[in-house]
Motif scaffolding. Structure first.
Motif, PDB file in Angstrom:
ATOM      1  N   LYS A  97      32.547  40.429  29.434  1.00  0.00           N
ATOM      2  CA  LYS A  97      34.091  40.270  29.499  1.00  0.00           C
ATOM      3  C   LYS A  97      34.550  41.881  29.304  1.00  0.00           C
ATOM      4  O   LYS A  97      35.831  42.317  30.013  1.00  0.00           O
ATOM      5  CB  LYS A  97      34.233  40.108  27.850  1.00  0.00           C
ATOM      6  CG  LYS A  97      36.052  39.654  27.629  1.00  0.00           C
ATOM      7  CD  LYS A  97      36.329  38.852  26.788  1.00  0.00           C
ATOM      8  CE  LYS A  97      37.911  38.784  26.642  1.00  0.00           C
ATOM      9  NZ  LYS A  97      38.314  37.513  25.055  1.00  0.00           N
TER      10      LYS A  97
ATOM     11  N   ARG B  39      36.049  44.551  33.300  1.00  0.00           N
ATOM     12  CA  ARG B  39      37.604  45.033  33.545  1.00  0.00           C
ATOM     13  C   ARG B  39      37.854  46.263  32.964  1.00  0.00           C
ATOM     14  O   ARG B  39      38.517  47.230  34.099  1.00  0.00           O
ATOM     15  CB  ARG B  39      38.454  44.453  32.252  1.00  0.00           C
ATOM     16  CG  ARG B  39      39.378  44.655  32.014  1.00  0.00           C
ATOM     17  CD  ARG B  39      40.762  44.302  33.062  1.00  0.00           C
ATOM     18  NE  ARG B  39      42.075  44.629  33.020  1.00  0.00           N
ATOM     19  CZ  ARG B  39      43.056  44.637  33.496  1.00  0.00           C
ATOM     20  NH1 ARG B  39      42.762  43.429  34.326  1.00  0.00           N
ATOM     21  NH2 ARG B  39      44.404  44.647  33.307  1.00  0.00           N
TER      22      ARG B  39
ATOM     23  N   ARG C 295      43.670  42.426  38.186  1.00  0.00           N
ATOM     24  CA  ARG C 295      44.092  40.851  38.097  1.00  0.00           C
ATOM     25  C   ARG C 295      42.396  40.393  38.132  1.00  0.00           C
ATOM     26  O   ARG C 295      41.939  39.065  37.667  1.00  0.00           O
ATOM     27  CB  ARG C 295      44.446  40.040  38.408  1.00  0.00           C
ATOM     28  CG  ARG C 295      46.482  40.524  38.340  1.00  0.00           C
ATOM     29  CD  ARG C 295      47.207  39.720  39.131  1.00  0.00           C
ATOM     30  NE  ARG C 295      48.249  40.202  37.990  1.00  0.00           N
ATOM     31  CZ  ARG C 295      49.333  39.990  39.300  1.00  0.00           C
ATOM     32  NH1 ARG C 295      49.393  39.341  40.263  1.00  0.00           N
ATOM     33  NH2 ARG C 295      50.651  40.613  38.610  1.00  0.00           N
ATOM     34  N   TYR C 296      41.473  40.987  39.391  1.00  0.00           N
ATOM     35  CA  TYR C 296      40.451  40.078  39.206  1.00  0.00           C
ATOM     36  C   TYR C 296      39.287  40.051  38.654  1.00  0.00           C
ATOM     37  O   TYR C 296      38.546  38.675  38.800  1.00  0.00           O
ATOM     38  CB  TYR C 296      39.664  40.755  41.430  1.00  0.00           C
ATOM     39  CG  TYR C 296      38.269  40.045  41.928  1.00  0.00           C
ATOM     40  CD1 TYR C 296      38.654  38.684  42.386  1.00  0.00           C
ATOM     41  CD2 TYR C 296      37.388  40.869  41.550  1.00  0.00           C
ATOM     42  CE1 TYR C 296      37.623  37.399  42.447  1.00  0.00           C
ATOM     43  CE2 TYR C 296      36.606  39.518  42.187  1.00  0.00           C
ATOM     44  CZ  TYR C 296      36.303  38.244  42.376  1.00  0.00           C
ATOM     45  OH  TYR C 296      35.481  38.191  43.268  1.00  0.00           O
TER      46      TYR C 296
ATOM     47  N   GLU D  45      38.833  39.929  35.804  1.00  0.00           N
ATOM     48  CA  GLU D  45      38.419  39.489  34.601  1.00  0.00           C
ATOM     49  C   GLU D  45      39.112  37.779  35.495  1.00  0.00           C
ATOM     50  O   GLU D  45      38.065  36.469  34.891  1.00  0.00           O
ATOM     51  CB  GLU D  45      40.019  39.244  34.095  1.00  0.00           C
ATOM     52  CG  GLU D  45      40.204  40.410  33.035  1.00  0.00           C
ATOM     53  CD  GLU D  45      39.100  40.336  31.866  1.00  0.00           C
ATOM     54  OE1 GLU D  45      38.655  38.589  31.476  1.00  0.00           O
ATOM     55  OE2 GLU D  45      38.453  40.952  31.837  1.00  0.00           O
ATOM     56  N   SER D  46      39.512  37.036  36.116  1.00  0.00           N
ATOM     57  CA  SER D  46      39.715  36.597  37.092  1.00  0.00           C
ATOM     58  C   SER D  46      38.491  35.746  37.361  1.00  0.00           C
ATOM     59  O   SER D  46      37.361  34.435  37.397  1.00  0.00           O
ATOM     60  CB  SER D  46      40.418  35.974  38.029  1.00  0.00           C
ATOM     61  OG  SER D  46      40.243  35.120  38.824  1.00  0.00           O
ATOM     62  N   TYR D  47      37.659  36.548  38.174  1.00  0.00           N
ATOM     63  CA  TYR D  47      35.706  36.107  38.338  1.00  0.00           C
ATOM     64  C   TYR D  47      35.379  35.896  37.394  1.00  0.00           C
ATOM     65  O   TYR D  47      34.369  34.770  37.000  1.00  0.00           O
ATOM     66  CB  TYR D  47      35.130  37.189  39.443  1.00  0.00           C
ATOM     67  CG  TYR D  47      34.035  37.376  39.405  1.00  0.00           C
ATOM     68  CD1 TYR D  47      33.849  35.970  40.479  1.00  0.00           C
ATOM     69  CD2 TYR D  47      33.327  37.872  38.974  1.00  0.00           C
ATOM     70  CE1 TYR D  47      32.562  35.536  40.952  1.00  0.00           C
ATOM     71  CE2 TYR D  47      31.772  37.522  39.418  1.00  0.00           C
ATOM     72  CZ  TYR D  47      31.255  36.120  39.963  1.00  0.00           C
ATOM     73  OH  TYR D  47      30.197  35.984  40.527  1.00  0.00           O
ATOM     74  N   LYS D  48      35.563  37.112  35.974  1.00  0.00           N
ATOM     75  CA  LYS D  48      34.602  36.750  35.155  1.00  0.00           C
ATOM     76  C   LYS D  48      34.454  35.027  34.236  1.00  0.00           C
ATOM     77  O   LYS D  48      33.389  34.077  33.484  1.00  0.00           O
ATOM     78  CB  LYS D  48      35.055  37.503  33.982  1.00  0.00           C
ATOM     79  CG  LYS D  48      34.383  37.404  32.527  1.00  0.00           C
ATOM     80  CD  LYS D  48      34.677  38.527  31.308  1.00  0.00           C
ATOM     81  CE  LYS D  48      36.102  37.916  31.192  1.00  0.00           C
ATOM     82  NZ  LYS D  48      36.157  36.346  30.291  1.00  0.00           N
ATOM     83  N   ALA D  49      35.995  34.836  34.161  1.00  0.00           N
ATOM     84  CA  ALA D  49      36.548  33.319  33.456  1.00  0.00           C
ATOM     85  C   ALA D  49      35.344  32.491  34.480  1.00  0.00           C
ATOM     86  O   ALA D  49      35.403  31.182  34.149  1.00  0.00           O
ATOM     87  CB  ALA D  49      37.910  33.758  34.241  1.00  0.00           C
ATOM     88  N   ARG D  50      35.689  32.053  36.069  1.00  0.00           N
ATOM     89  CA  ARG D  50      35.256  31.234  36.751  1.00  0.00           C
ATOM     90  C   ARG D  50      33.636  31.820  36.333  1.00  0.00           C
ATOM     91  O   ARG D  50      33.153  30.650  36.638  1.00  0.00           O
ATOM     92  CB  ARG D  50      35.438  31.871  37.700  1.00  0.00           C
ATOM     93  CG  ARG D  50      36.586  31.507  38.493  1.00  0.00           C
ATOM     94  CD  ARG D  50      36.528  31.764  40.108  1.00  0.00           C
ATOM     95  NE  ARG D  50      36.548  32.425  40.243  1.00  0.00           N
ATOM     96  CZ  ARG D  50      36.701  33.493  41.462  1.00  0.00           C
ATOM     97  NH1 ARG D  50      37.851  33.485  40.742  1.00  0.00           N
ATOM     98  NH2 ARG D  50      36.612  34.246  42.109  1.00  0.00           N
TER      99      ARG D  50
END
Length: 199
Positions: free
Chosen positions: A8, A12, A189-190, A192-197
Motif C-alpha cells: 500500500k 503511492r 492517482r494511478y 493507488e488505483s492499480y494497487k486496489a485492483r
C-alpha cells in the motif's frame, strides 16, 4: 496474491515529495521561456535550475538519468549560444522546444529497456525488499511510459507550432500544458488505483 499491507505505501511513493516533478522543472522552465529570441536565456535558466534542484543529490552520489540529461543538454545549449553566431543557430531557435520535448520522451522510453526513470525516485521512499516486486515494477513502467508519451505528444505539438504559426498559442501552450496536467493527475492517482485492483 500481493499482501495489501506490504504494497500500500510503496504504491503511492513514486510521487511522494515531488522528486520526479522537480526533475521536470528545468524542462518546463525551458519550454515556457524558450522562443526565437530567448532560447539562450531559457537554456541558462534551465541549466541553473537543473544544478540547483539536483546538486545536493549528486553530492550524495544519486545520479538520476533525467537530471543528468538535463544538465548536459542545457549546458551544451548554453555553450552553443555563446560560441556560435545567430545564423548558425537558427535551427536551434526554430526547434528548441521540439528538441527538448523529444529528448525527454527518448530518455523516458529508453529507460523502459533498463530501469524506468520514475523508479529512481520511488526507491528513495520504498523499502529495498519491495524494489523488485511486481507491483512496484509495473507501476513505474506505466508511469514512465505515460510521461514519455506526454512529452512525445508535446514534441509533436511544438513541431506543429513551427509549421502552423497562426495556431502557436494552441500548439505551444494550451496542448502542452493540458498534457502535463493529465500526466501529473495520472501519476497522482494511478498507483493507488492499480494497487486496489491487484489486492
Amino acid at each position: 496474491m500481493v499482501q495489501p499491507t506490504a504494497t500500500k505505501a510503496p504504491a503511492r511513493k513514486p510521487v511522494s515529495g515531488g522528486g520526479v516533478f522537480f526533475s521536470f522543472a528545468p524542462w518546463i522552465i525551458f519550454g515556457v521561456v524558450a522562443g526565437p529570441s530567448t532560447w539562450e536565456y531559457a537554456a541558462l535558466a534551465a541549466l541553473v535550475a537543473s544544478v540547483v534542484l539536483s546538486g545536493q543529490d549528486m553530492l550524495h552520489g544519486k545520479l538520476r538519468v533525467l537530471d543528468m540529461t538535463g544538465i548536459v543538454f542545457f549546458a551544451v545549449l548554453s555553450v552553443l549560444g555563446l560560441a556560435l553566431s545567430r545564423g548558425q543557430l537558427l535551427w536551434v531557435e526554430t526547434y528548441a522546444q521540439v528538441i527538448s520535448n523529444g529528448l525527454v520522451a527518448a530518455v523516458a522510453f529508453g529507460s523502459l529497456f533498463a530501469d524506468p526513470f520514475t523508479a529512481q525516485y520511488a526507491r528513495e521512499t520504498t523499502p529495498r525488499e519491495l524494489w523488485h516486486s511486481p507491483v512496484f515494477t509495473h507501476i513505474n513502467r506505466v508511469l514512465t511510459a505515460v510521461w514519455g508519451t506526454a512529452f512525445a505528444l508535446m514534441a509533436i505539438s511544438t513541431w506543429l507550432a513551427v509549421l502552423l504559426p497562426a495556431q502557436d498559442d494552441w500548439f505551444n501552450w494550451v496542448i502542452p500544458i493540458a498534457l502535463l496536467v493529465v500526466a501529473v493527475k495520472f501519476t497522482e492517482r494511478y498507483p493507488e488505483s492499480y494497487k486496489a485492483r491487484v489486492t
